[in-house]
Structure formats: structure tokens, C-alpha cells
Write a protein that holds these residues in place. Structure first.
Motif, PDB file in Angstrom:
ATOM      1  N   THR A   1       0.849  -1.189   0.000  1.00 40.88           N
ATOM      2  CA  THR A   1       0.000   0.000   0.000  1.00 40.88           C
ATOM      3  C   THR A   1       0.885   1.240   0.000  1.00 40.88           C
ATOM      4  O   THR A   1       2.051   1.188   0.394  1.00 40.88           O
ATOM      5  N   VAL A   2       0.304   2.324  -0.474  1.00 39.10           N
ATOM      6  CA  VAL A   2       0.962   3.621  -0.500  1.00 39.10           C
ATOM      7  C   VAL A   2      -0.025   4.629   0.077  1.00 39.10           C
ATOM      8  O   VAL A   2      -1.171   4.293   0.356  1.00 39.10           O
TER       9      VAL A   2
ATOM     10  N   GLU B   1      -0.228   9.212  -3.080  1.00 41.52           N
ATOM     11  CA  GLU B   1       0.624   8.426  -3.971  1.00 41.52           C
ATOM     12  C   GLU B   1      -0.229   7.537  -4.876  1.00 41.52           C
ATOM     13  O   GLU B   1       0.071   7.395  -6.067  1.00 41.52           O
ATOM     14  N   ALA B   2      -1.281   6.965  -4.332  1.00 37.45           N
ATOM     15  CA  ALA B   2      -2.173   6.128  -5.147  1.00 37.45           C
ATOM     16  C   ALA B   2      -2.798   6.942  -6.270  1.00 37.45           C
ATOM     17  O   ALA B   2      -2.914   6.456  -7.407  1.00 37.45           O
ATOM     18  N   LEU B   3      -3.182   8.180  -5.996  1.00 39.42           N
ATOM     19  CA  LEU B   3      -3.743   9.036  -7.046  1.00 39.42           C
ATOM     20  C   LEU B   3      -2.696   9.340  -8.111  1.00 39.42           C
ATOM     21  O   LEU B   3      -3.010   9.385  -9.308  1.00 39.42           O
ATOM     22  N   ILE B   4      -1.459   9.520  -7.698  1.00 40.33           N
ATOM     23  CA  ILE B   4      -0.379   9.732  -8.671  1.00 40.33           C
ATOM     24  C   ILE B   4      -0.161   8.457  -9.483  1.00 40.33           C
ATOM     25  O   ILE B   4       0.024   8.516 -10.697  1.00 40.33           O
ATOM     26  N   TYR B   5      -0.228   7.304  -8.845  1.00 40.69           N
ATOM     27  CA  TYR B   5      -0.121   6.036  -9.574  1.00 40.69           C
ATOM     28  C   TYR B   5      -1.209   5.949 -10.644  1.00 40.69           C
ATOM     29  O   TYR B   5      -0.960   5.485 -11.760  1.00 40.69           O
TER      30      TYR B   5
ATOM     31  N   ILE C   1      -3.453   0.442  -5.981  1.00 35.52           N
ATOM     32  CA  ILE C   1      -4.335   1.611  -5.986  1.00 35.52           C
ATOM     33  C   ILE C   1      -5.597   1.318  -5.174  1.00 35.52           C
ATOM     34  O   ILE C   1      -5.990   2.104  -4.309  1.00 35.52           O
ATOM     35  N   ARG C   2      -6.241   0.188  -5.444  1.00 38.91           N
ATOM     36  CA  ARG C   2      -7.477  -0.172  -4.740  1.00 38.91           C
ATOM     37  C   ARG C   2      -7.256  -0.277  -3.230  1.00 38.91           C
ATOM     38  O   ARG C   2      -8.039   0.242  -2.434  1.00 38.91           O
ATOM     39  N   GLU C   3      -6.183  -0.931  -2.841  1.00 38.17           N
ATOM     40  CA  GLU C   3      -5.913  -1.125  -1.405  1.00 38.17           C
ATOM     41  C   GLU C   3      -5.515   0.171  -0.709  1.00 38.17           C
ATOM     42  O   GLU C   3      -5.707   0.298   0.495  1.00 38.17           O
ATOM     43  N   SER C   4      -4.998   1.127  -1.452  1.00 36.09           N
ATOM     44  CA  SER C   4      -4.473   2.356  -0.856  1.00 36.09           C
ATOM     45  C   SER C   4      -5.474   3.504  -0.815  1.00 36.09           C
ATOM     46  O   SER C   4      -5.289   4.449  -0.056  1.00 36.09           O
ATOM     47  N   LEU C   5      -6.513   3.424  -1.628  1.00 32.23           N
ATOM     48  CA  LEU C   5      -7.469   4.525  -1.706  1.00 32.23           C
ATOM     49  C   LEU C   5      -8.676   4.302  -0.807  1.00 32.23           C
ATOM     50  O   LEU C   5      -9.335   3.261  -0.897  1.00 32.23           O
ATOM     51  N   PRO C   6      -9.003   5.277   0.026  1.00 34.32           N
ATOM     52  CA  PRO C   6     -10.273   5.181   0.745  1.00 34.32           C
ATOM     53  C   PRO C   6     -11.416   5.336  -0.264  1.00 34.32           C
ATOM     54  O   PRO C   6     -11.259   5.989  -1.298  1.00 34.32           O
TER      55      PRO C   6
END
Length: 136
Positions: free
Chosen positions: A4-5, A9-13, A74-79
Motif C-alpha cells: 500500500t501507498v 501516492e495512489a492518485l499519482i499512480y 491503488i485499490r488497497e491504498s485509496l479510501p
């Protein structure tokens, strides 16, 4: 266990992966990524100086694990409240050069499925981008 990030960072990914989907990261797309990180409230506490490193991290993950692995991170990192934001950012990057390639469309489809987004919301986000980027 899936890496996870941070949400930023997930949005940047999301944006980097969208840009890289057609294997060509255009200046317009890169400018759009930088602009979004500099101006959107969701990035207000993100150190914009880290953008290049986070982009490299995403590129490395794409090279090592492929798009499916990046989508999982991305899925695991984003609320959940930021999942529609992620899709909107992906659409913005795809539209930035006024030409959305088939590979980018495929990535958008994979992203909305991975994030389990409502089809009506997806349609509204896409329609909004079409309206904003229309020439005439």
C-alpha cells in the motif's frame, strides 16, 4: 500481502498509469499530472517535490508486476471517497492531449472495474471531460 501507498501516492499512480497505458507519456499528460498535484486540495499536504520519485516508483511497479499489480495497490491504498476522484484524474490525464488512445480506454475500463465504481458516476465524469475538452 499487497503493498500500500498513501492515498496521494495512489492518485499519482492512477495518473502515471493512465499516461503510460499507450506507452507514450506526452508532455500534455505530464503537465496535467503536475498541475493536478500542484492545485487540487487532495494534494494539499503532499510534498510536490516527491512527484518524480512517486512516478518512478509507479513505473517500476508497472515494469515488475504489470498493470494488474498497480491496480491492486491503488485499490488497497485509496479510501472509498477518493475512488471517484481517482477515476476523474485518470480521465483528465487521458484527455489532456485531446486524443484518447484505445490502450488508455482499456486502462480506464480496468480502473473503474477495480475500484467498483457506479456506471452512472463514471458516465458523468466522462461526460464532464468531453464537455471541457470539446473544441467546437
Amino acid at each position: 500481502m499487497i503493498k500500500t501507498v498513501s492515498p496521494e501516492e495512489a492518485l499519482i499512480y492512477v495518473m502515471v498509469s493512465t499516461s503510460a497505458a499507450d506507452r507514450t507519456m506526452t508532455d500534455s499528460e505530464l503537465f496535467k499530472i503536475g498541475e493536478e498535484v500542484q492545485t487540487l486540495p487532495v494534494f494539499s499536504e503532499f510534498d510536490a517535490g516527491r512527484l518524480i520519485q512517486v512516478s518512478r516508483d509507479c513505473s517500476e511497479l508497472l515494469a515488475e508486476g504489470g498493470v494488474d499489480r498497480v491496480l491492486q495497490v491503488i485499490r488497497e491504498s485509496l479510501p472509498k471517497p477518493l475512488r471517484e476522484t481517482a477515476y476523474a484524474l485518470a480521465v483528465e490525464v487521458a484527455a489532456a492531449d485531446l486524443q484518447v488512445e484505445q490502450d488508455e480506454l482499456q486502462f480506464l475500463l480496468m480502473l473503474r472495474d477495480e475500484l467498483e465504481l457506479d456506471r452512472l458516476h463514471v458516465g458523468a465524469i466522462e461526460h464532464s471531460a468531453r464537455v471541457r475538452y470539446r473544441k467546437k
